[in-house]
Write an enzyme that holds these catalytic residues in place. Structure first.
Site, PDB file in Angstrom:
ATOM      1  N   CYS A   2     -23.540  81.665 -49.954  1.00 37.12           N
ATOM      2  CA  CYS A   2     -22.779  80.723 -50.772  1.00 37.12           C
ATOM      3  C   CYS A   2     -22.359  79.521 -49.930  1.00 37.12           C
ATOM      4  CB  CYS A   2     -21.531  81.401 -51.298  1.00 37.12           C
ATOM      5  SG  CYS A   2     -21.891  82.903 -52.192  1.00 37.12           S
ATOM      6  N   ARG A  27     -29.384  76.046 -48.195  1.00 33.17           N
ATOM      7  CA  ARG A  27     -28.997  77.378 -47.768  1.00 33.17           C
ATOM      8  C   ARG A  27     -29.293  78.425 -48.837  1.00 33.17           C
ATOM      9  NH1 ARG A  27     -24.556  76.676 -43.744  1.00 33.17           N
ATOM     10  NH2 ARG A  27     -23.675  78.611 -44.474  1.00 33.17           N
ATOM     11  N   TRP A  72     -24.699  82.507 -54.159  1.00 29.88           N
ATOM     12  CA  TRP A  72     -25.871  83.360 -53.937  1.00 29.88           C
ATOM     13  C   TRP A  72     -25.383  84.765 -54.255  1.00 29.88           C
ATOM     14  CZ3 TRP A  72     -27.514  87.335 -50.585  1.00 29.88           C
ATOM     15  CH2 TRP A  72     -28.898  87.484 -50.453  1.00 29.88           C
ATOM     16  N   ASN A  98     -16.584  82.331 -50.213  1.00 28.51           N
ATOM     17  CA  ASN A  98     -17.778  82.894 -49.551  1.00 28.51           C
ATOM     18  C   ASN A  98     -17.360  84.191 -48.898  1.00 28.51           C
ATOM     19  OD1 ASN A  98     -19.088  80.536 -50.054  1.00 28.51           O
ATOM     20  ND2 ASN A  98     -19.299  79.915 -47.912  1.00 28.51           N
ATOM     21  N   GLY A  99     -18.260  85.157 -48.868  1.00 25.82           N
ATOM     22  CA  GLY A  99     -17.945  86.388 -48.147  1.00 25.82           C
ATOM     23  C   GLY A  99     -17.874  87.568 -49.080  1.00 25.82           C
ATOM     24  N   GLU A 479     -43.559  87.809 -36.174  1.00 22.79           N
ATOM     25  CA  GLU A 479     -42.995  86.533 -36.597  1.00 22.79           C
ATOM     26  C   GLU A 479     -43.971  85.783 -37.508  1.00 22.79           C
ATOM     27  OE1 GLU A 479     -40.274  85.244 -36.766  1.00 22.79           O
ATOM     28  OE2 GLU A 479     -40.582  83.093 -36.948  1.00 22.79           O
ATOM     29  N   LYS A 483     -43.314  84.694 -41.488  1.00 20.08           N
ATOM     30  CA  LYS A 483     -43.431  83.331 -42.045  1.00 20.08           C
ATOM     31  C   LYS A 483     -44.243  83.367 -43.338  1.00 20.08           C
ATOM     32  CE  LYS A 483     -40.986  82.575 -39.846  1.00 20.08           C
ATOM     33  NZ  LYS A 483     -39.644  82.184 -39.565  1.00 20.08           N
ATOM     34  N   GLU A 486     -42.250  85.068 -46.224  1.00 20.49           N
ATOM     35  CA  GLU A 486     -41.092  84.403 -46.822  1.00 20.49           C
ATOM     36  C   GLU A 486     -41.422  83.079 -47.485  1.00 20.49           C
ATOM     37  OE1 GLU A 486     -37.867  83.477 -44.109  1.00 20.49           O
ATOM     38  OE2 GLU A 486     -39.277  83.272 -42.471  1.00 20.49           O
ATOM     39  N   HIS A 502     -53.653 104.659 -36.180  1.00 24.41           N
ATOM     40  CA  HIS A 502     -52.776 105.789 -36.498  1.00 24.41           C
ATOM     41  C   HIS A 502     -52.354 105.771 -37.962  1.00 24.41           C
ATOM     42  CE1 HIS A 502     -52.681 106.955 -32.336  1.00 24.41           C
ATOM     43  NE2 HIS A 502     -52.425 105.689 -32.004  1.00 24.41           N
ATOM     44  N   LYS A 601     -30.161  80.655 -45.990  1.00 21.62           N
ATOM     45  CA  LYS A 601     -30.350  80.245 -44.598  1.00 21.62           C
ATOM     46  C   LYS A 601     -29.503  81.057 -43.646  1.00 21.62           C
ATOM     47  CE  LYS A 601     -31.944  77.739 -41.285  1.00 21.62           C
ATOM     48  NZ  LYS A 601     -33.291  78.129 -40.840  1.00 21.62           N
TER      49      LYS A 601
HETATM   50  C1  F6R Z   1     -36.682  83.850 -40.990  1.00 19.32           C
HETATM   51  C2  F6R Z   1     -35.265  83.616 -40.899  1.00 19.32           C
HETATM   52  C3  F6R Z   1     -34.355  84.777 -40.824  1.00 19.32           C
HETATM   53  C4  F6R Z   1     -33.309  84.548 -39.722  1.00 19.32           C
HETATM   54  C5  F6R Z   1     -32.283  85.678 -39.738  1.00 19.32           C
HETATM   55  C6  F6R Z   1     -31.295  85.554 -38.606  1.00 19.32           C
HETATM   56  O1  F6R Z   1     -37.416  82.671 -41.025  1.00 19.32           O
HETATM   57  O2  F6R Z   1     -34.822  82.493 -40.892  1.00 19.32           O
HETATM   58  O3  F6R Z   1     -35.052  85.954 -40.606  1.00 19.32           O
HETATM   59  O4  F6R Z   1     -33.959  84.475 -38.500  1.00 19.32           O
HETATM   60  O5  F6R Z   1     -31.599  85.669 -40.961  1.00 19.32           O
HETATM   61  O6  F6R Z   1     -30.619  84.352 -38.670  1.00 19.32           O
HETATM   62  P1  F6R Z   1     -29.839  83.770 -37.418  1.00 19.32           P
HETATM   63  O7  F6R Z   1     -30.843  83.453 -36.378  1.00 19.32           O
HETATM   64  O8  F6R Z   1     -29.141  82.568 -37.936  1.00 19.32           O
HETATM   65  O9  F6R Z   1     -28.911  84.856 -36.978  1.00 19.32           O
END
Ligand code: F6R
Length: 606
Positions: A2, A27, A72, A98-99, A479, A483, A486, A502, A601
């Site tokens: 949020c 976000r 959110w 928020n929270g 990683e 990408k 997501e 396996h 985000k």
């Molecule tokens: C993937 C992504 C998330 C963040 C994760 C941790 O592209 O952005 O997986 O890496 O939510 O976020 P931070 O680094 O802000 O703790």
């Protein structure tokens, strides 16, 4: 998660708050709302869907006292009733929040027994009702006493109809920034949304409450004792929060990487001694020598950076390293022996799971080094030392430039550790030379964008992928797969190549291509054998390999060659190629790239 935005001053705060919400739109959210005080009336509007819907509802409303919110969903579905602001029964008090209120069920039942009717499914709604019941004319006191009843984490902004020139804001384990300007005050959960108006900010710490009026800002601790706090400066520029000429923030951030990696290393080299001198790191050589074990906590992409760092700290510095996902780690009973040194990695510095893990470990006496991008974030404030990434604001929800900066900064730390222990000056200098070449090498990977786009288009119709790698290329494969998942909504399985036989190899057929991350030279031949096994089952293979890799052309279907570097730094170059691949697949599939569905985000709830 949020987002909160608030304005109190002499201008029309409605326009300012709506503009503020647009700046935190990246976000992620599913509904939005706003409350304003106009001519002694508290007006409020909420809507699900895009901000333009809320804008339409609000019309030409004008008010100098406004709070606004993007939601959110956590507690309760995506509905207008559940959007914020939440109000008390008499509609005098409006709260944006928020929270999470962990004890909201108990509080709700108690309030219901007292006759209060709830209209939403949210946990937030308990707060305006509690404030209303406590309120005896003193708005600040009512808020403070209500907040004391909550268990959980929060940031909130609150208006009361009878206090038209006043806003109360508070924070506990969630970010809230107050921006100060001449005779006006801005509030946001994200400093990026304030930088257009002011750079002078105050970050609220846990339990703090602020009273904002036209006269300025007064800050109190959780007991309502007034405290004085220094204002801080937001350092990044307004341009850093815009898209420039790029179609998406994500693409802009991928293309920024030569510069962000340069920034991560800038004035941190100590070439003469083949080592580094890192600002923000106040640890003596004898303290470094006393480290017996590293423990790394992080989530998502930052976890993948942690895995790469784990290999580096063991290979280069010879120190045993345990790498943990914060959300799992926080529910273990961690064994933090003497000599354990903790590294917490988080782009935002606000990830609830990582912060909770850090608090648990801190309580056991260990020192924390944060690797973080956001100045003033909770993690940066709570850690004993912070290595800042200096990557600038990362607006795309999917993390790109922050990951490669994390790897750059962590490799500097691994070098420092190795040099302090046993690495020779010459080896250290060679490592620095490899680091120095990175920005130009990343640029060369970016120059491959047309080739990568062509391959991505060809493979964009597939719904299932494997991403395989060994050693340094294993976290790189994780990683790269994340990408694609997501931003392109494609099922992508990151796997250590040696594990395929396996079980997962059962899934390989002509409809499930494999992206092979081949740039780890120590394991290259072994990986090649694993790829033969994939090919033998009619699997298509796209290889991302270092220049000079031999034997690929006859084995795989496509090869993207990235510049050669050391195995430790290869994840940086291969990841940039994988980011471009995911971006172009997503674009071809018409996915919403900057704000992927269901994602936020900064994950400030558990
Ligand atoms: C993937 C992504 C998330 C963040 C994760 C941790 O592209 O952005 O997986 O890496 O939510 O976020 P931070 O680094 O802000 O703790």
């Amino acid at each position: 998660m949020c987002g909160i935005y608030g304005y109190l001053g002499h201008r029309n705060g409605v326009k300012i708050a709506l503009d503020g919400l647009k700046r935190i739109e990246y976000r992620g959210y599913d509904s939005a709302g706003l409350a304003a005080i106009t001519e002694g009336k508290l007006e409020y509007f909420k809507e699900v869907g895009k901000l333009s819907e809320l804008e339409r509802l609000v019309g030409d409303l004008s008010s100098p006292t406004v709070i606004a919110h993007t939601r959110w969903a956590t507690h309760g579905r995506v509905t207008r009733e559940n959007a914020h602001p939440q109000l008390d029964e008499s509609k005098n008090i409006a709260v944006v929040f928020n929270g999470i209120i962990e004890n909201y069920q108990l509080l709700k039942e108690k309030l219901q027994q007292e006759g209060v009717t709830f209209v939403s499914e949210t946990d937030t709604e308990v707060l305006p009702h509690l404030i209303a019941r406590i309120y005896d004319g003193d708005f600040l006191k009512a808020v403070q006493q209500a907040l004391l009843l909550l268990h959980g984490s929060y940031a909130c902004a609150i208006l009361h109809r009878d206090h038209p020139n006043e806003m109360i804001v508070a924070a506990h384990s969630c970010p809230l920034v107050i921006g100060m300007a001449a005779q006006e005050t801005f509030v946001s959960s994200d400093p990026n949304a304030l930088v257009h108006h002011t750079r002078e900010v105050i970050y609220l710490s846990d339990g703090e409450v602020a009273k904002i009026t036209l006269e300025g800002v007064e800050i109190f601790d959780a007991t309502l004792a007034q405290i004085s706090k220094e204002t801080e400066q937001i350092l990044h520029s307004v341009e850093e929060t815009t898209k420039g000429n790029f179609e998406h923030y994500t693409l802009k951030e991928i293309f920024e990487q030569p510069q962000t990696i340069r920034n991560a290393m800038l004035s941190r080299f100590f070439e003469e001694y083949g080592t580094v001198a890192i600002d923000g790191l106040h640890i003596s050589a004898s303290d470094l020598l006393s480290i017996k074990r590293f423990l790394i906590v992080s989530c998502g992409t930052s976890f993948h950076a942690g895995l790469v760092a784990g290999y580096m700290l063991e290979d280069l510095a010879g120190v045993p390293t345990q790498v943990e996902i914060s959300s799992e780690f926080r529910y273990k009973n961690p064994i933090v022996q003497e000599g354990t040194f903790v590294i917490a990695i988080s782009q935002s510095g606000e990830t609830a799971d990582t912060i909770a893990a850090v608090r648990e470990i801190k309580a056991k006496g260990a020192k924390i080094l944060a690797v973080c991008n956001v100045q003033g974030s909770t993690l940066a404030r709570e850690a004993d030392n912070t290595l800042f990434l200096r990557a600038g604001p990362e607006i795309g929800v999917c993390s790109t430039k922050a990951f490669t900066s994390q790897l750059a900064v962590l490799s500097l730390f691994a070098l420092l550790m190795a040099r302090t222990k046993h690495m020779s000056k010459l080896e250290g200098q060679n490592f620095l030379h490899s680091l120095q070449k990175l920005p130009e090498q990343v640029q060369r990977v970016l120059d491959l964008a047309p080739q990568i786009e062509k391959i991505a288009k060809k493979y964009s119709r597939y719904d299932h992928f494997f991403f395989l790698g060994r050693r340094y290329m294993y976290p790189t494969a994780l990683e790269a797969a994340l990408k694609l998942k997501e931003i392109a909504y494609v099922n992508a399985n990151g796997y250590p190549a040696g594990e395929m036989k396996h079980g997962p190899i059962a899934l390989i057929d002509e409809e499930c291509p494999t992206v092979a991350l081949c740039a780890d030279k120590v394991t290259f031949d072994k990986l090649l054998s694993n790829l033969m096994e994939v090919k033998a089952r009619h699997g298509k293979v796209i290889a991302i390999a270092h220049e000079g890799a031999k034997g690929l052309e006859n084995t795989v279907d496509e090869v993207i060659y990235v510049p050669d570097t050391t195995d430790e730094l290869a994840p940086i170059l291969s990841t940039v190629a994988a980011q471009l691949f995911a971006y172009y697949v997503a674009k071809e599939r018409g996915a919403e790239i900057d704000r992927p569905r269901n994602l936020a985000k900064s994950v400030t709830v558990e």
